[in-house]
Design a protein around this motif. Structure first.
Motif, PDB file in Angstrom:
ATOM      1  N   TYR A 282       0.619  -1.260  -0.013  1.00  0.00           N
ATOM      2  CA  TYR A 282      -0.004   0.076   0.015  1.00  0.00           C
ATOM      3  C   TYR A 282       0.802   1.379   0.054  1.00  0.00           C
ATOM      4  CZ  TYR A 282      -3.299   3.544   1.851  1.00  0.00           C
ATOM      5  OH  TYR A 282      -3.854   4.592   1.909  1.00  0.00           O
ATOM      6  N   PHE A 283       1.750   1.315   0.889  1.00  0.00           N
ATOM      7  CA  PHE A 283       2.651   2.485   0.910  1.00  0.00           C
ATOM      8  C   PHE A 283       3.548   2.486  -0.213  1.00  0.00           C
ATOM      9  CE2 PHE A 283       1.826   1.700   5.274  1.00  0.00           C
ATOM     10  CZ  PHE A 283       1.430   2.573   5.713  1.00  0.00           C
ATOM     11  N   LYS A 284       4.057   1.498  -0.863  1.00  0.00           N
ATOM     12  CA  LYS A 284       4.599   1.624  -2.265  1.00  0.00           C
ATOM     13  C   LYS A 284       3.903   1.997  -3.144  1.00  0.00           C
ATOM     14  CE  LYS A 284       7.624  -2.417  -1.299  1.00  0.00           C
ATOM     15  NZ  LYS A 284       7.785  -3.866  -1.538  1.00  0.00           N
ATOM     16  N   LYS A 285       2.684   1.746  -3.316  1.00  0.00           N
ATOM     17  CA  LYS A 285       1.579   2.127  -4.368  1.00  0.00           C
ATOM     18  C   LYS A 285       1.220   3.796  -4.051  1.00  0.00           C
ATOM     19  CE  LYS A 285      -1.185   1.627  -7.575  1.00  0.00           C
ATOM     20  NZ  LYS A 285      -0.581   1.480  -9.023  1.00  0.00           N
ATOM     21  N   VAL A 286       1.298   4.021  -2.987  1.00  0.00           N
ATOM     22  CA  VAL A 286       0.751   5.558  -2.719  1.00  0.00           C
ATOM     23  C   VAL A 286       2.075   6.715  -2.676  1.00  0.00           C
ATOM     24  CG1 VAL A 286      -0.258   6.936  -1.043  1.00  0.00           C
ATOM     25  CG2 VAL A 286      -1.334   4.664  -1.454  1.00  0.00           C
ATOM     26  N   TYR A 287       2.972   6.180  -1.784  1.00  0.00           N
ATOM     27  CA  TYR A 287       4.315   7.110  -1.591  1.00  0.00           C
ATOM     28  C   TYR A 287       5.409   6.699  -2.448  1.00  0.00           C
ATOM     29  CZ  TYR A 287       1.467   8.195   2.393  1.00  0.00           C
ATOM     30  OH  TYR A 287       0.221   8.680   3.170  1.00  0.00           O
ATOM     31  N   GLY A 288       5.526   5.503  -2.957  1.00  0.00           N
ATOM     32  CA  GLY A 288       6.843   5.092  -3.467  1.00  0.00           C
ATOM     33  C   GLY A 288       6.783   5.540  -5.117  1.00  0.00           C
ATOM     34  N   ARG A 289       6.176   6.480  -5.357  1.00  0.00           N
ATOM     35  CA  ARG A 289       6.108   6.721  -6.998  1.00  0.00           C
ATOM     36  C   ARG A 289       7.139   7.795  -7.425  1.00  0.00           C
ATOM     37  NH1 ARG A 289       1.128   6.177  -8.944  1.00  0.00           N
ATOM     38  NH2 ARG A 289      -0.409   5.378  -7.767  1.00  0.00           N
ATOM     39  N   ALA A 290       7.675   7.489  -8.678  1.00  0.00           N
ATOM     40  CA  ALA A 290       8.558   8.450  -9.367  1.00  0.00           C
ATOM     41  C   ALA A 290       8.120   9.897  -9.556  1.00  0.00           C
ATOM     42  CB  ALA A 290       9.208   7.922 -10.549  1.00  0.00           C
ATOM     43  N   GLU A 291       6.724   9.865  -9.928  1.00  0.00           N
ATOM     44  CA  GLU A 291       5.919  11.167 -10.217  1.00  0.00           C
ATOM     45  C   GLU A 291       4.607  11.066  -9.310  1.00  0.00           C
ATOM     46  OE1 GLU A 291       3.489  12.918 -13.655  1.00  0.00           O
ATOM     47  OE2 GLU A 291       5.415  11.971 -14.510  1.00  0.00           O
ATOM     48  N   PRO A 292       4.476  11.677  -8.601  1.00  0.00           N
ATOM     49  CA  PRO A 292       3.141  11.730  -7.546  1.00  0.00           C
ATOM     50  C   PRO A 292       1.975  12.061  -8.397  1.00  0.00           C
ATOM     51  CG  PRO A 292       4.412  13.667  -7.012  1.00  0.00           C
ATOM     52  CD  PRO A 292       5.202  13.047  -7.909  1.00  0.00           C
ATOM     53  N   LEU A 293       0.835  11.472  -7.803  1.00  0.00           N
ATOM     54  CA  LEU A 293      -0.401  11.574  -8.442  1.00  0.00           C
ATOM     55  C   LEU A 293      -0.738  12.894  -8.077  1.00  0.00           C
ATOM     56  CD1 LEU A 293      -2.477   8.322  -7.435  1.00  0.00           C
ATOM     57  CD2 LEU A 293      -1.652   9.056  -9.715  1.00  0.00           C
ATOM     58  N   PRO A 294      -1.625  13.713  -9.257  1.00  0.00           N
ATOM     59  CA  PRO A 294      -2.305  14.848  -8.663  1.00  0.00           C
ATOM     60  C   PRO A 294      -3.209  14.843  -7.744  1.00  0.00           C
ATOM     61  CG  PRO A 294      -2.877  14.194 -10.905  1.00  0.00           C
ATOM     62  CD  PRO A 294      -2.034  13.100 -10.244  1.00  0.00           C
ATOM     63  N   LYS A 295      -3.258  16.075  -7.066  1.00  0.00           N
ATOM     64  CA  LYS A 295      -4.236  16.182  -5.958  1.00  0.00           C
ATOM     65  C   LYS A 295      -5.722  15.858  -6.515  1.00  0.00           C
ATOM     66  CE  LYS A 295      -1.476  17.960  -2.752  1.00  0.00           C
ATOM     67  NZ  LYS A 295      -0.833  17.105  -1.818  1.00  0.00           N
ATOM     68  N   TRP A 296      -6.653  15.294  -5.647  1.00  0.00           N
ATOM     69  CA  TRP A 296      -8.064  15.349  -6.049  1.00  0.00           C
ATOM     70  C   TRP A 296      -8.681  16.195  -5.125  1.00  0.00           C
ATOM     71  CZ3 TRP A 296      -4.985  11.156  -4.098  1.00  0.00           C
ATOM     72  CH2 TRP A 296      -5.045  10.820  -2.883  1.00  0.00           C
ATOM     73  N   SER A 297     -10.038  16.257  -5.698  1.00  0.00           N
ATOM     74  CA  SER A 297     -11.039  17.330  -4.723  1.00  0.00           C
ATOM     75  C   SER A 297     -11.905  16.337  -4.318  1.00  0.00           C
ATOM     76  CB  SER A 297     -11.395  18.175  -5.729  1.00  0.00           C
ATOM     77  OG  SER A 297     -12.420  17.562  -6.673  1.00  0.00           O
ATOM     78  N   ASP A 298     -12.642  17.144  -3.681  1.00  0.00           N
ATOM     79  CA  ASP A 298     -13.987  16.362  -3.065  1.00  0.00           C
ATOM     80  C   ASP A 298     -14.874  15.927  -3.755  1.00  0.00           C
ATOM     81  OD1 ASP A 298     -13.082  16.523  -0.443  1.00  0.00           O
ATOM     82  OD2 ASP A 298     -14.158  18.486   0.206  1.00  0.00           O
TER      83      ASP A 298
END
Length: 141
Positions: free
Chosen positions: A23-39
């Motif tokens: 889970y942490f690798k998928k969420v935090y271990g990225r070369a390029e982070p995912l863009p922010k999401w909104s509500d």
């Protein structure tokens, strides 16, 4: 059974025990982070996924209990410390400890209020991350 087979068994055993690290690798271990999401994005996911959508909604609503508990705990313990001690460092420490204790207690109340113990909390969050990743990669193409 040789030493290599034994080592493979031990490796598989510990891989199962530490599966939560995926889970942490998928969420935090990225070369390029995912863009922010909104509500609005989260609400779209909740409406689109009949299994994990309601779970994610309950998880998001449970944060209110933790926040209310933190505020109540900080106000109460900080107020008591200020009334009887008047030492600034004691008031700050008591307020911080009250906030932490209140947040934990509020989270525990939410756990039972929304019956979160029956849900796969990590699975719901990870499913949202997968959904968001697919949505964002579809927009880039």
């Amino acid at each position: 059974m040789g030493i290599g087979e034994h080592f493979d068994g031990v490796k598989q055993h510990w891989a199962r025990n530490f599966a939560f690290l995926d889970y942490f690798k998928k969420v935090y271990g990225r070369a390029e982070p995912l863009p922010k999401w909104s509500d609005a994005d989260v609400e779209e996911f909740i409406a689109s996924d009949p299994v994990y959508g309601p779970q994610l909604k309950a998880l998001r609503e449970s944060r209110k209990f933790a926040l209310a508990g933190a505020l109540a705990g900080a106000a109460h313990l900080g107020g008591v410390a200020f009334k009887y001690s008047k030492a600034p460092h004691g008031v700050v420490l008591a307020t911080g400890f009250g906030a932490i204790t209140g947040a934990v207690l509020g989270s525990e109340v939410a756990e039972h209020w929304y019956q979160l113990y029956k849900m796969d909390k990590q699975g719901a969050n990870l499913r949202f991350i997968y959904w968001w990743e697919d949505k964002v990669s579809g927009q880039k193409s």
